[in-house]
Design a protein around this motif. Structure first.
Motif, PDB file in Angstrom:
ATOM      1  N   TRP A 238       0.840  -1.217   0.000  1.00 46.77           N
ATOM      2  CA  TRP A 238       0.000   0.000   0.000  1.00 46.77           C
ATOM      3  C   TRP A 238       0.863   1.251   0.000  1.00 46.77           C
ATOM      4  O   TRP A 238       0.513   2.254  -0.621  1.00 46.77           O
ATOM      5  N   PRO A 242       1.450   2.476  -5.068  1.00 48.11           N
ATOM      6  CA  PRO A 242       0.107   3.005  -5.391  1.00 48.11           C
ATOM      7  C   PRO A 242      -0.267   2.840  -6.860  1.00 48.11           C
ATOM      8  O   PRO A 242      -1.443   2.671  -7.193  1.00 48.11           O
ATOM      9  N   VAL A 245      -1.943  -0.468  -7.231  1.00 49.79           N
ATOM     10  CA  VAL A 245      -3.301  -0.476  -6.703  1.00 49.79           C
ATOM     11  C   VAL A 245      -4.264   0.068  -7.758  1.00 49.79           C
ATOM     12  O   VAL A 245      -5.363  -0.470  -7.957  1.00 49.79           O
ATOM     13  N   ARG A 246      -3.865   1.104  -8.457  1.00 45.22           N
ATOM     14  CA  ARG A 246      -4.745   1.734  -9.445  1.00 45.22           C
ATOM     15  C   ARG A 246      -5.142   0.760 -10.557  1.00 45.22           C
ATOM     16  O   ARG A 246      -6.189   0.913 -11.188  1.00 45.22           O
ATOM     17  N   LEU A 248      -6.003  -2.297 -10.231  1.00 41.69           N
ATOM     18  CA  LEU A 248      -6.952  -3.297  -9.758  1.00 41.69           C
ATOM     19  C   LEU A 248      -8.377  -2.908 -10.162  1.00 41.69           C
ATOM     20  O   LEU A 248      -8.663  -1.740 -10.441  1.00 41.69           O
ATOM     21  N   ARG A 253     -10.425  -1.846  -5.353  1.00 37.91           N
ATOM     22  CA  ARG A 253      -9.770  -0.617  -4.889  1.00 37.91           C
ATOM     23  C   ARG A 253     -10.595   0.060  -3.801  1.00 37.91           C
ATOM     24  O   ARG A 253     -10.046   0.530  -2.792  1.00 37.91           O
ATOM     25  N   ILE A 256     -10.172  -1.890  -0.585  1.00 33.56           N
ATOM     26  CA  ILE A 256      -8.854  -1.666   0.010  1.00 33.56           C
ATOM     27  C   ILE A 256      -8.802  -0.302   0.687  1.00 33.56           C
ATOM     28  O   ILE A 256      -8.325  -0.160   1.822  1.00 33.56           O
ATOM     29  N   GLY A 372      -5.074   3.880  -3.469  1.00 33.94           N
ATOM     30  CA  GLY A 372      -4.842   3.113  -2.266  1.00 33.94           C
ATOM     31  C   GLY A 372      -4.678   3.948  -1.017  1.00 33.94           C
ATOM     32  O   GLY A 372      -4.661   5.181  -1.046  1.00 33.94           O
TER      33      GLY A 372
END
Length: 424
Positions: A238, A242, A245-246, A248, A253, A256, A372
């Motif tokens: 995390w 980042p 994460v974007r 996903l 998202r 999370i 995230g």
């Protein structure tokens, strides 16, 4: 017309402005520097994050918190919390060295105009800008339990409403919540002569563990790596990825952003809290009634049993809910036109933090469902600032490209869809 107007002068706004100025972009910064930290956190609070993970961002890694502390004869050491006042002063020092003059103007409205935006303020004539970065911090998104809405003003407040808790000395105060703000507020109240009680839906209070030393055997470091948000592999992802994460799916998202790195108290606060604050855990607030100048709270326990708490005041330390509809300074029709993340109310963003409306960028809490949970912390400013400024440069380049030239750009949308048309 300005190239870039940054709305907000907290860690994210100042970091964006520092990168923009270094890139040669004409930038103006509007807002009170470090307002949340200077005006909305009680005396006696400490920074929860490690000092080395709490830097504002300037190109080349300059103007760090450690550099500021060294110049003041202060220690910025791993495992040693710093006073909030020291961090606020650091932000002001950073602004003087890395950022064009911050204008303490209150932005009241951001509205599209032509290929750019009109920014109105409470203090002067409107500004025009080709791009806008909204780095408004957390204050617009303060969350209160719905039951408190039945109370008259003065019977309740949010934890961010208090710079000085001394007025509660000798009074019974219910603090609602189970995160760091609730726990530290309650401890400070007790230490200042108040009689607080912590009320939380959670059945237990979670406490962060003492951070391991920075220098450790290689195997131990591999098992539990350090990151800007703590130690451990999940936290490291995390904190440091980042961009991953974007990529996903939106629903994941959102989940999370809502659940990762949940409410917990700092390890250094635990003894202070447990020896001075009684707790009522596993109880949900369902009603609040004013009885004269006091407040009666109706609570429901985990097994459905009822309880009543009679206090002088209620402080909601219940965090923040990022939602575009709560950002009143952004024109309502523009808010409604923005693409959002999944079924939520936060903007879907490009890799450069640009929304589906070309030239409108976001930073901070509203970007957590895109990038995230690191966007909820100061640490996320380092990831955000450089990438957002690159996005601004791309947008400015598109605006200056001759009409009809090859490669006419499309808006920087997350889904590369059709361009937005004017609402006016």
């Amino acid at each position: 017309m300005e190239d870039l107007v940054v709305v907000g002068a907290g860690p994210y706004g100042l970091s964006i402005a520092a990168h923009a100025a270094a890139a040669g972009i004409g930038v103006r910064v509007l807002g009170r520097p470090m307002a949340s930290w200077r005006d909305h956190m009680p005396d006696g609070m400490y920074l929860k994050s490690e000092s080395w993970a709490s830097n504002l961002s300037a190109p080349g890694g300059r103007h760090t918190l450690a550099e500021y502390c060294a110049g003041q004869g202060l220690a910025a050491e791993h495992g040693r919390p710093l006073p909030i006042g020291t961090f606020s002063a650091y932000g002001m020092w950073f602004a003087r060295r890395a950022v064009p003059e911050v204008e303490e103007l209150t932005v009241t409205e951001v509205t599209p105009q032509g290929d750019g935006f009109r920014i109105r303020t409470a203090e002067g004539p409107p500004l025009l800008a080709r791009t806008v970065a909204l780095a408004v911090g957390v204050m617009p998104f303060a969350r209160h339990p719905g039951a408190l809405g039945e109370l008259p003003p003065g019977h309740y407040s949010h934890s961010t409403d208090h710079r000085d808790l001394s007025r509660f000395a000798g009074r019974e105060v219910a603090v609602i919540g189970a995160g760091q703000a609730a726990l530290e507020t309650a401890a400070l109240l007790a230490e200042g002569g108040a009689r607080p009680c912590l009320v939380a839906r959670r059945s237990r209070i979670d406490w962060n563990t003492v951070p391991p030393p920075l220098e450790r055997p290689a195997l131990e470091a591999l098992r539990r790596p350090h990151s800007g948000l703590g130690s451990g592999w999940h936290t490291w992802v995390w904190s440091e990825l980042p961009w991953a994460v974007r990529r996903l799916p939106a629903a994941r998202r959102e989940r999370i952003a809502a659940t990762a790195l949940g409410p917990a108290g700092a390890w250094w606060l635990r003894d202070r809290f447990e020896r001075s604050v009684p707790v009522l855990l596993g109880h949900r607030l369902h009603r609040a009634v004013a009885v004269g100048d006091r407040t009666r709270l109706g609570l429901i326990g985990a097994a459905g049993e009822s309880a009543v708490l009679d206090v002088s005041h209620v402080i909601a330390a219940t965090g923040f809910h990022p939602e575009l509809d709560r950002l009143g300074l952004l024109d309502a029709r523009l808010r409604a036109a923005l693409d959002t993340v999944g079924g939520g109310g936060t903007p879907e963003l490009s890799p450069g933090f640009e929304s589906s409306w070309p030239g409108l960028f976001f930073a901070g809490l509203l970007t957590a469902p895109s990038f995230g949970p690191s966007m909820r912390f100061v640490h996320g400013a380092g990831f955000t600032a450089g990438r957002l400024v690159k996005g601004v440069r791309r947008r400015l380049g598109a605006l200056r490209r001759p009409a009809g030239s090859l490669g006419t750009p499309q808006p920087a949308r997350a889904d590369a869809g059709h361009p937005k048309t004017s609402l006016w």
